[in-house]
Structure formats: structure tokens, C-alpha cells
Design a protein around this motif. Structure first.
Motif, PDB file in Angstrom:
ATOM      1  N   ASP A 149       0.809  -1.207   0.000  1.00 24.38           N
ATOM      2  CA  ASP A 149       0.000   0.000   0.000  1.00 24.38           C
ATOM      3  C   ASP A 149       0.850   1.269   0.000  1.00 24.38           C
ATOM      4  OD1 ASP A 149      -2.700   0.823  -0.145  1.00 24.38           O
ATOM      5  OD2 ASP A 149      -2.576   1.555   1.917  1.00 24.38           O
ATOM      6  N   GLY A 150       2.023   1.228   0.609  1.00 22.69           N
ATOM      7  CA  GLY A 150       2.885   2.407   0.675  1.00 22.69           C
ATOM      8  C   GLY A 150       3.662   2.700  -0.594  1.00 22.69           C
ATOM      9  N   ASP A 151       3.460   1.912  -1.642  1.00 20.94           N
ATOM     10  CA  ASP A 151       4.239   2.079  -2.872  1.00 20.94           C
ATOM     11  C   ASP A 151       3.575   2.954  -3.931  1.00 20.94           C
ATOM     12  OD1 ASP A 151       6.297   0.504  -1.857  1.00 20.94           O
ATOM     13  OD2 ASP A 151       5.391  -1.341  -2.617  1.00 20.94           O
ATOM     14  N   PHE A 152       2.450   3.565  -3.602  1.00 20.02           N
ATOM     15  CA  PHE A 152       1.742   4.392  -4.584  1.00 20.02           C
ATOM     16  C   PHE A 152       2.634   5.488  -5.150  1.00 20.02           C
ATOM     17  CE2 PHE A 152      -1.217   7.940  -5.622  1.00 20.02           C
ATOM     18  CZ  PHE A 152      -1.846   7.333  -6.695  1.00 20.02           C
ATOM     19  N   LYS A 160      -7.260   6.513 -12.614  1.00 19.30           N
ATOM     20  CA  LYS A 160      -6.719   5.272 -13.191  1.00 19.30           C
ATOM     21  C   LYS A 160      -5.464   4.828 -12.454  1.00 19.30           C
ATOM     22  CE  LYS A 160      -8.649   5.376 -17.763  1.00 19.30           C
ATOM     23  NZ  LYS A 160      -8.572   4.600 -18.974  1.00 19.30           N
ATOM     24  N   LEU A 161      -4.653   5.780 -12.030  1.00 18.76           N
ATOM     25  CA  LEU A 161      -3.448   5.437 -11.283  1.00 18.76           C
ATOM     26  C   LEU A 161      -3.809   4.811  -9.939  1.00 18.76           C
ATOM     27  CD1 LEU A 161      -0.512   5.832 -12.200  1.00 18.76           C
ATOM     28  CD2 LEU A 161      -0.410   7.805 -10.686  1.00 18.76           C
ATOM     29  N   ALA A 162      -4.804   5.375  -9.263  1.00 22.91           N
ATOM     30  CA  ALA A 162      -5.261   4.816  -7.983  1.00 22.91           C
ATOM     31  C   ALA A 162      -5.839   3.414  -8.182  1.00 22.91           C
ATOM     32  CB  ALA A 162      -6.290   5.740  -7.336  1.00 22.91           C
ATOM     33  N   ASP A 163      -6.583   3.217  -9.281  1.00 21.24           N
ATOM     34  CA  ASP A 163      -7.117   1.883  -9.588  1.00 21.24           C
ATOM     35  C   ASP A 163      -5.989   0.887  -9.837  1.00 21.24           C
ATOM     36  OD1 ASP A 163      -9.718   2.810  -9.367  1.00 21.24           O
ATOM     37  OD2 ASP A 163     -10.049   2.936 -11.539  1.00 21.24           O
ATOM     38  N   ARG A 164      -4.977   1.308 -10.593  1.00 20.31           N
ATOM     39  CA  ARG A 164      -3.824   0.438 -10.875  1.00 20.31           C
ATOM     40  C   ARG A 164      -3.150   0.038  -9.558  1.00 20.31           C
ATOM     41  NH1 ARG A 164      -0.726  -0.724 -15.076  1.00 20.31           N
ATOM     42  NH2 ARG A 164      -1.727   0.853 -16.387  1.00 20.31           N
ATOM     43  N   HIS A 165      -2.941   1.004  -8.688  1.00 24.46           N
ATOM     44  CA  HIS A 165      -2.300   0.731  -7.400  1.00 24.46           C
ATOM     45  C   HIS A 165      -3.100  -0.305  -6.614  1.00 24.46           C
ATOM     46  CE1 HIS A 165      -0.166   1.276  -3.668  1.00 24.46           C
ATOM     47  NE2 HIS A 165      -1.258   1.697  -3.064  1.00 24.46           N
ATOM     48  N   GLN A 166      -4.412  -0.154  -6.555  1.00 23.57           N
ATOM     49  CA  GLN A 166      -5.241  -1.103  -5.817  1.00 23.57           C
ATOM     50  C   GLN A 166      -5.183  -2.496  -6.448  1.00 23.57           C
ATOM     51  OE1 GLN A 166      -6.527  -0.833  -2.752  1.00 23.57           O
ATOM     52  NE2 GLN A 166      -5.356   1.065  -2.867  1.00 23.57           N
ATOM     53  N   ARG A 167      -5.135  -2.579  -7.775  1.00 22.00           N
ATOM     54  CA  ARG A 167      -4.985  -3.894  -8.437  1.00 22.00           C
ATOM     55  C   ARG A 167      -3.669  -4.532  -8.028  1.00 22.00           C
ATOM     56  NH1 ARG A 167      -6.454  -1.124 -13.025  1.00 22.00           N
ATOM     57  NH2 ARG A 167      -4.417  -1.486 -13.995  1.00 22.00           N
ATOM     58  N   TYR A 168      -2.600  -3.735  -7.961  1.00 20.17           N
ATOM     59  CA  TYR A 168      -1.287  -4.258  -7.572  1.00 20.17           C
ATOM     60  C   TYR A 168      -1.295  -4.736  -6.127  1.00 20.17           C
ATOM     61  CZ  TYR A 168       0.873  -2.148 -11.781  1.00 20.17           C
ATOM     62  OH  TYR A 168       1.225  -1.811 -13.066  1.00 20.17           O
ATOM     63  N   VAL A 169      -1.880  -3.941  -5.233  1.00 20.37           N
ATOM     64  CA  VAL A 169      -1.932  -4.292  -3.809  1.00 20.37           C
ATOM     65  C   VAL A 169      -2.766  -5.548  -3.591  1.00 20.37           C
ATOM     66  CG1 VAL A 169      -2.806  -3.547  -1.548  1.00 20.37           C
ATOM     67  CG2 VAL A 169      -1.524  -1.940  -2.973  1.00 20.37           C
TER      68      VAL A 169
END
Length: 177
Positions: A12-15, A38-47
Motif C-alpha cells: 500500500d505504501g508504494d503508490f 486510473k493510477l489509484a485503480d492500478r495501485h489497488q490492483r497491484y496491492v
């Protein structure tokens, strides 16, 4: 200079890493910067990645400095086949030092060690992206040819299809200067 890298599971801290990579220069071969949403969505998919694959923050092994991202995931081809795909981004301050190739070699070994349903790992840099094509070559990928790919959605372009055998019996990838 052969610097070693370490792959750290995305958290979560890698955004901030995604934000740092979301510049016009860093995304020129990917259709340009993504919107904040879209960036926030990408981050959540990664997490919250639940399917096969994994995304990593890449660190310098010696110092722990974050240098970028790399990951692998399933790619569903138009012919119905599925394979592993990889992609990476290295922050500008760390480019030109062979770190992307080191990260690509590291992810090849992670995929190989994990086993799984696919024998090959592919990378699809745009034909005009000389730096990413060089990373593929230096990391031990083989060039299969050119393909037309849609990325981002609605944008078709010609990419190189680079591949490497990640089956358990494959020989480890050798570094190329």
C-alpha cells in the motif's frame, strides 16, 4: 558496474512509485500519463492482486533505494492462448545503469521458481522503444518478431514480441553486456 537489485512485493505504501513513473517522458510509449483515478485503480490492483502473477517495487540491493517497478501477469492473446507477460519502469535517476535488465533477470527467476501453467514469459515493448528492447536483449529474451497490440485500450501500435523460457528445466538467463 553490475549492481544487484531486490524485488519487493508491492504494498500500500508504494503508490508514490506509480506517481513518479506517471510522467509524459516515462509513459511516452504507453499512451501517456494516466489520470489520478486510473493510477489509484492500478495501485489497488497491484496491492490486491489475486490472480496469477505479482508486481514488485525494485530496490538497489546495496542501499534499499527504490529504483522502479516490475511485474508479471497473465496475457490473453487473440488466438485464445495465455502466457506470462512482464513490464517494468525505472525512475530517470537510475536509468542507463543496467538496472532494468537486472530486474528483468530477477523476475525471470521468480517466475521460473514459482512454476505455473505457462512455459514462456513475454515482453512487448514498442518497436521504437530502443531502451526497453535493449533491456529484453540484455536480460536474455529472444526476439520472436513484431505484433500489433492494443495498449492502452483503443490505441494499436507495433511492438516487438520478446520471449524467454521459464519452465523449470530451462537454463538460467545469462547477462549480456
Amino acid at each position: 558496474m553490475n549492481e544487484e537489485v531486490r524485488l519487493v512485493s508491492w504494498s500500500d505504501g508504494d503508490f508514490w512509485v506509480l506517481e513518479a513513473c506517471n510522467t509524459p517522458a516515462m509513459t511516452a510509449d504507453l499512451g501517456g500519463p494516466e489520470s489520478a483515478e486510473k493510477l489509484a485503480d492500478r495501485h489497488q490492483r497491484y496491492v490486491n492482486m489475486t490472480g496469477p502473477g505479482q508486481v514488485y517495487r525494485v530496490e538497489l540491493a546495496a542501499t534499499g533505494e527504490t529504483i522502479g517497478t516490475i511485474g508479471y501477469w497473465e496475457h490473453h492473446k487473440d488466438d485464445g492462448e495465455t502466457e506470462w507477460e512482464t513490464g517494468w519502469a525505472v525512475l530517470p535517476a537510475f536509468q542507463g545503469r543496467g538496472l532494468a535488465a537486472a530486474a528483468a533477470r530477477a523476475v525471470i527467476e521468480v517466475v521460473r521458481a514459482a512454476g505455473g501453467p505457462h512455459r514462456t514469459l513475454h515482453a512487448y515493448p514498442r518497436v521504437a522503444n530502443g531502451a526497453s528492447n535493449a533491456v529484453c536483449r540484455k536480460a536474455g529474451f529472444q526476439l520472436a518478431g513484431e505484433v500489433s497490440l492494443e495498449y492502452p485500450k483503443g490505441h494499436w501500435d507495433t511492438s516487438h514480441d520478446w520471449w524467454v523460457d521459464v519452465s523449470a528445466t530451462a537454463r538460467p538467463t545469462a547477462a549480456t553486456p
